[in-house]
Design a protein around this motif. Sequence first.
Motif, mmCIF file in Angstrom:
data_model
loop_
_atom_site.group_PDB
_atom_site.id
_atom_site.type_symbol
_atom_site.label_atom_id
_atom_site.label_comp_id
_atom_site.label_asym_id
_atom_site.label_seq_id
_atom_site.Cartn_x
_atom_site.Cartn_y
_atom_site.Cartn_z
ATOM 1 N N PRO A 1 2.651 12.283 1.540
ATOM 2 C CA PRO A 1 2.375 12.306 2.979
ATOM 3 C C PRO A 1 2.473 13.736 3.517
ATOM 4 O O PRO A 1 3.071 14.613 2.895
ATOM 5 N N LYS A 2 1.856 13.938 4.675
ATOM 6 C CA LYS A 2 1.870 15.263 5.281
ATOM 7 C C LYS A 2 3.302 15.733 5.533
ATOM 8 O O LYS A 2 3.635 16.885 5.314
ATOM 9 N N ARG A 3 4.129 14.810 5.996
ATOM 10 C CA ARG A 3 5.546 15.101 6.228
ATOM 11 C C ARG A 3 6.378 14.046 5.516
ATOM 12 O O ARG A 3 5.983 12.908 5.405
ATOM 13 N N GLY A 4 7.541 14.417 5.086
ATOM 14 C CA GLY A 4 8.446 13.453 4.480
ATOM 15 C C GLY A 4 8.261 13.330 2.977
ATOM 16 O O GLY A 4 7.402 13.965 2.375
ATOM 17 N N GLU A 5 9.080 12.493 2.401
ATOM 18 C CA GLU A 5 9.107 12.311 0.957
ATOM 19 C C GLU A 5 8.313 11.106 0.480
ATOM 20 O O GLU A 5 7.910 11.050 -0.662
ATOM 21 N N ARG A 6 8.133 10.121 1.367
ATOM 22 C CA ARG A 6 7.460 8.903 0.925
ATOM 23 C C ARG A 6 6.623 8.323 2.054
ATOM 24 O O ARG A 6 6.764 8.707 3.211
ATOM 25 N N TRP A 7 5.750 7.399 1.686
ATOM 26 C CA TRP A 7 4.899 6.716 2.656
ATOM 27 C C TRP A 7 5.664 5.568 3.284
ATOM 28 O O TRP A 7 6.407 4.863 2.614
ATOM 29 N N HIS A 8 5.460 5.359 4.566
ATOM 30 C CA HIS A 8 6.084 4.252 5.276
ATOM 31 C C HIS A 8 5.006 3.249 5.662
ATOM 32 O O HIS A 8 3.888 3.648 6.019
ATOM 33 N N PRO A 9 5.320 1.971 5.606
ATOM 34 C CA PRO A 9 4.327 0.947 5.953
ATOM 35 C C PRO A 9 3.714 1.143 7.342
ATOM 36 O O PRO A 9 2.507 0.941 7.526
ATOM 37 N N GLU A 10 4.498 1.564 8.306
ATOM 38 C CA GLU A 10 3.977 1.774 9.666
ATOM 39 C C GLU A 10 2.963 2.920 9.689
ATOM 40 O O GLU A 10 1.960 2.858 10.407
ATOM 41 N N ILE B 1 0.844 -1.202 0.000
ATOM 42 C CA ILE B 1 0.000 0.000 0.000
ATOM 43 C C ILE B 1 0.876 1.247 0.000
ATOM 44 O O ILE B 1 0.623 2.197 -0.750
ATOM 45 N N ALA B 2 1.920 1.251 0.826
ATOM 46 C CA ALA B 2 2.835 2.397 0.879
ATOM 47 C C ALA B 2 3.498 2.619 -0.481
ATOM 48 O O ALA B 2 3.604 3.756 -0.946
ATOM 49 N N ALA B 3 3.911 1.543 -1.125
ATOM 50 C CA ALA B 3 4.538 1.658 -2.450
ATOM 51 C C ALA B 3 3.546 2.205 -3.472
ATOM 52 O O ALA B 3 3.906 3.048 -4.306
ATOM 53 N N ALA B 4 2.295 1.757 -3.402
ATOM 54 C CA ALA B 4 1.270 2.263 -4.319
ATOM 55 C C ALA B 4 1.017 3.748 -4.087
ATOM 56 O O ALA B 4 0.880 4.525 -5.034
ATOM 57 N N LEU B 5 0.972 4.163 -2.838
ATOM 58 C CA LEU B 5 0.786 5.584 -2.531
ATOM 59 C C LEU B 5 1.961 6.414 -3.028
ATOM 60 O O LEU B 5 1.780 7.546 -3.477
ATOM 61 N N ASP B 6 3.162 5.852 -2.950
ATOM 62 C CA ASP B 6 4.346 6.569 -3.432
ATOM 63 C C ASP B 6 4.289 6.804 -4.942
ATOM 64 O O ASP B 6 4.799 7.808 -5.429
ATOM 65 N N ARG C 1 -0.943 2.544 10.905
ATOM 66 C CA ARG C 1 -1.558 3.407 11.922
ATOM 67 C C ARG C 1 -2.802 4.109 11.393
ATOM 68 O O ARG C 1 -3.806 4.228 12.093
ATOM 69 N N MET C 2 -2.717 4.593 10.164
ATOM 70 C CA MET C 2 -3.875 5.270 9.575
ATOM 71 C C MET C 2 -5.063 4.317 9.457
ATOM 72 O O MET C 2 -6.190 4.678 9.803
#
Length: 50
Positions: A17-26, A6-11, A30-31
Motif C-alpha cells: 500500500p501507499k502508506r502502512g505495512e499491510r492492506w486493510h479491508p476498508e 482481497i486485502a489478505a491476497a494483496l498482502d 474504498r478503492m
Amino acid sequence: MSYREIAAALDTEVLRPKRGERWHPETVRRMLANTARFSYSYGRRTGGGE
C-alpha cells in the motif's frame, strides 16, 4: 471474494500500500467503490456522442 480476502491476497503479493505495512479491508472497499464510480462517469462522458 470479500474485502478481507482481497486485502489478505494483496498482502501476500509484492504490492504494498501507499502508506502502512499491510492492506486493510476498508481501503480495498474504498478503492473499488471509487473505481466503479469513475468508470461509470467516464463511460457516460465518452458514450460515443449519443
